[in-house]
Scaffold this motif. Sequence first.
Motif, mmCIF file in Angstrom:
data_model
loop_
_atom_site.group_PDB
_atom_site.id
_atom_site.type_symbol
_atom_site.label_atom_id
_atom_site.label_comp_id
_atom_site.label_asym_id
_atom_site.label_seq_id
_atom_site.Cartn_x
_atom_site.Cartn_y
_atom_site.Cartn_z
ATOM 1 N N GLY A 66 0.822 -1.193 0.000
ATOM 2 C CA GLY A 66 0.000 0.000 0.000
ATOM 3 C C GLY A 66 0.859 1.247 0.000
ATOM 4 N N PRO A 116 -4.072 -0.168 -2.488
ATOM 5 C CA PRO A 116 -4.670 0.715 -1.481
ATOM 6 C C PRO A 116 -3.747 1.881 -1.126
ATOM 7 C CG PRO A 116 -4.835 -1.587 -0.813
ATOM 8 C CD PRO A 116 -3.905 -1.535 -1.980
ATOM 9 N N SER A 117 -4.344 3.014 -0.802
ATOM 10 C CA SER A 117 -3.541 4.188 -0.448
ATOM 11 C C SER A 117 -4.272 5.031 0.583
ATOM 12 C CB SER A 117 -3.240 5.025 -1.692
ATOM 13 O OG SER A 117 -4.436 5.411 -2.341
ATOM 14 N N LEU A 148 -5.913 1.304 6.374
ATOM 15 C CA LEU A 148 -5.003 0.842 5.321
ATOM 16 C C LEU A 148 -4.417 -0.520 5.680
ATOM 17 C CD1 LEU A 148 -3.444 1.392 2.685
ATOM 18 C CD2 LEU A 148 -1.751 2.650 4.047
ATOM 19 N N LEU A 190 -4.954 -4.103 3.691
ATOM 20 C CA LEU A 190 -3.837 -4.918 3.220
ATOM 21 C C LEU A 190 -3.905 -6.338 3.800
ATOM 22 C CD1 LEU A 190 -0.933 -2.313 3.477
ATOM 23 C CD2 LEU A 190 -2.042 -3.161 1.399
#
Length: 200
Positions: free
Chosen positions: A70, A101-102, A192, A196
Amino acid sequence: MQVCIGCVVEGHGEVGSVPQLVRRIAHEIDPSLVVLVPHPIRVTKSKLLKPGELEKAADFAALKAGAHGGILVLLDSDDDCPAELGPELLARVRSARADIPSAVVLAKREFESWFLASAESLRGCRGLPADLQPPPGQPEEIAGAKEWLSSRIPGGAYASTVDQASLTSSFDLALARRAASFDKCYRKVARLLETLRLRE
């Protein structure tokens, strides 16, 4: 379980402190979770705000994190409104790397504001007084958190390259959540990490 987060930061102090912060939050959420944080990518905020520069940094962070990792961007808001700038930057990161993802976190004013919010937990650290108290009112409203710390460190010299990582390893995360932007930081990093974990 092991996850990896590529970070984009703006200051030399954050290069050492942001990986520590991410790992501390992860440990509170799940002590068994191993979080790898490659050496952060440091780009000045003024440069990141230019067209294409944040996208370039996000791409580099994604390469460091790997296909299952991420991206975390953490900056000081300075005089910008976090509620306005944050979503704008996140949209740019996601347009560049929609595949992983961020999260984008903006410390209101500066990272060091979070130390002021949790000042009691930093008594004795880096020479800070044994009776250290947070400033009255909202610590994040103080323009000059670094100067506030400098005035309380013997010799009057807070240096982010030396002191920031040390204070990040010591400050109380729960107390710091009294600062709205740190509470948001904590929740965004936690989200986040959870995303993950579910991807693994």
